[in-house]
Design a protein around this motif. Structure first.
Motif, PDB file in Angstrom:
ATOM      1  N   LEU A 180      72.783 130.067  26.781  1.00 48.75           N
ATOM      2  CA  LEU A 180      72.537 131.411  27.313  1.00 48.75           C
ATOM      3  C   LEU A 180      73.352 132.459  26.556  1.00 48.75           C
ATOM      4  O   LEU A 180      72.837 133.527  26.207  1.00 48.75           O
ATOM      5  CB  LEU A 180      72.863 131.466  28.807  1.00 48.75           C
ATOM      6  CG  LEU A 180      71.984 130.606  29.713  1.00 48.75           C
ATOM      7  CD1 LEU A 180      72.536 130.599  31.130  1.00 48.75           C
ATOM      8  CD2 LEU A 180      70.551 131.070  29.687  1.00 48.75           C
ATOM      9  N   THR A 194      81.993 127.803  27.215  1.00 52.82           N
ATOM     10  CA  THR A 194      81.868 129.252  27.080  1.00 52.82           C
ATOM     11  C   THR A 194      83.139 129.885  26.544  1.00 52.82           C
ATOM     12  O   THR A 194      83.154 131.080  26.271  1.00 52.82           O
ATOM     13  CB  THR A 194      81.493 129.889  28.440  1.00 52.82           C
ATOM     14  OG1 THR A 194      82.452 129.485  29.408  1.00 52.82           O
ATOM     15  CG2 THR A 194      80.104 129.461  28.864  1.00 52.82           C
ATOM     16  N   GLU A 199      69.207 125.305  28.485  1.00 50.37           N
ATOM     17  CA  GLU A 199      69.537 126.074  29.678  1.00 50.37           C
ATOM     18  C   GLU A 199      71.035 126.087  29.962  1.00 50.37           C
ATOM     19  O   GLU A 199      71.473 126.641  30.968  1.00 50.37           O
ATOM     20  CB  GLU A 199      68.795 125.515  30.900  1.00 50.37           C
ATOM     21  CG  GLU A 199      67.287 125.682  30.837  1.00 50.37           C
ATOM     22  CD  GLU A 199      66.606 124.612  29.989  1.00 50.37           C
ATOM     23  OE1 GLU A 199      67.142 123.490  29.881  1.00 50.37           O
ATOM     24  OE2 GLU A 199      65.552 124.906  29.410  1.00 50.37           O
ATOM     25  N   SER A 200      71.843 125.498  29.109  1.00 49.63           N
ATOM     26  CA  SER A 200      73.286 125.435  29.343  1.00 49.63           C
ATOM     27  C   SER A 200      73.927 126.807  29.163  1.00 49.63           C
ATOM     28  O   SER A 200      73.333 127.729  28.597  1.00 49.63           O
ATOM     29  CB  SER A 200      73.934 124.425  28.407  1.00 49.63           C
ATOM     30  OG  SER A 200      73.900 124.925  27.086  1.00 49.63           O
ATOM     31  N   HIS A 201      75.171 126.938  29.633  1.00 54.43           N
ATOM     32  CA  HIS A 201      75.880 128.213  29.518  1.00 54.43           C
ATOM     33  C   HIS A 201      76.021 128.660  28.073  1.00 54.43           C
ATOM     34  O   HIS A 201      75.821 129.837  27.754  1.00 54.43           O
ATOM     35  CB  HIS A 201      77.276 128.102  30.162  1.00 54.43           C
ATOM     36  CG  HIS A 201      77.235 128.018  31.640  1.00 54.43           C
ATOM     37  ND1 HIS A 201      77.491 126.861  32.311  1.00 54.43           N
ATOM     38  CD2 HIS A 201      76.955 128.955  32.570  1.00 54.43           C
ATOM     39  CE1 HIS A 201      77.361 127.084  33.617  1.00 54.43           C
ATOM     40  NE2 HIS A 201      77.037 128.333  33.804  1.00 54.43           N
ATOM     41  N   ARG A 236      71.870 132.955  23.040  1.00 53.90           N
ATOM     42  CA  ARG A 236      70.679 133.813  23.089  1.00 53.90           C
ATOM     43  C   ARG A 236      71.079 135.286  23.208  1.00 53.90           C
ATOM     44  O   ARG A 236      70.525 136.148  22.547  1.00 53.90           O
ATOM     45  CB  ARG A 236      69.801 133.435  24.275  1.00 53.90           C
ATOM     46  CG  ARG A 236      68.773 132.412  23.975  1.00 53.90           C
ATOM     47  CD  ARG A 236      67.753 132.317  25.122  1.00 53.90           C
ATOM     48  NE  ARG A 236      67.266 130.968  25.211  1.00 53.90           N
ATOM     49  CZ  ARG A 236      67.803 129.994  25.925  1.00 53.90           C
ATOM     50  NH1 ARG A 236      68.873 130.199  26.640  1.00 53.90           N
ATOM     51  NH2 ARG A 236      67.268 128.790  25.929  1.00 53.90           N
ATOM     52  N   GLU A 237      72.055 135.570  24.059  1.00 51.25           N
ATOM     53  CA  GLU A 237      72.509 136.948  24.254  1.00 51.25           C
ATOM     54  C   GLU A 237      73.043 137.544  22.949  1.00 51.25           C
ATOM     55  O   GLU A 237      72.801 138.703  22.642  1.00 51.25           O
ATOM     56  CB  GLU A 237      73.593 136.983  25.332  1.00 51.25           C
ATOM     57  CG  GLU A 237      74.069 138.366  25.684  1.00 51.25           C
ATOM     58  CD  GLU A 237      73.024 139.205  26.411  1.00 51.25           C
ATOM     59  OE1 GLU A 237      73.113 140.444  26.298  1.00 51.25           O
ATOM     60  OE2 GLU A 237      72.140 138.638  27.072  1.00 51.25           O
TER      61      GLU A 237
END
Length: 139
Positions: free
Chosen positions: A83, A58, A78-80, A86-87
């Motif tokens: 995520l 991240t 589903e990893s950080h 996607r944001e």
């Protein structure tokens, strides 16, 4: 039916497509450490595809909105990192399996039209300016 690789492209790998974004061309730049990100903050990253080794990286968040796409050799949807991508609505390939060495400066195309499946191709031959990294995930 899967699309074939475009003429002049060398297949280099595939992975999981985060979301359909069409074909995304760009220049490879590996980010291995937070220091790599800090040193890139002032750079023009609009044509850069960020390559990283782990889905928990991240530390890309300060530049995520600036790069054109992300390829991660590990991690899942589903990893950080997924995520965050996607944001930011960032084209992203997770769990990339690279069949050849991909180096900084290579020009690639992320083929992100198929739901769940991403293909990565190199265009214009290997153009790496720095030493190549092994294709296996590190760390």
């Amino acid at each position: 039916m899967a699309r074939s690789v475009e003429e002049g492209e060398e297949p280099v790998g595939e992975g999981e497509n985060l979301f359909c974004a069409g074909d995304v061309p760009g220049e490879v730049r590996w980010f291995r450490t937070p220091a790599d990100v800090v040193s890139a903050v002032a750079d023009d990253l609009t044509e850069i595809i960020a390559f990283v080794f782990q889905g928990g990286m991240t530390f890309l968040s300060p530049i995520l909105a600036e790069v054109k796409g992300v390829v991660c050799s590990a991690g899942s949807l589903e990893s950080h990192l997924a995520l965050l991508a996607r944001e930011f609505e960032m084209p992203c390939v997770m769990g990339a399996r690279l069949d050849v060495v991909v180096s900084d400066g290579d020009h690639v195309v992320l083929h992100l039209s198929d739901p769940g499946r991403a293909r990565i191709s190199r265009v214009g031959g290997a153009g790496g300016r720095e030493a190549a990294l092994p294709v296996a995930a590190q760390g």
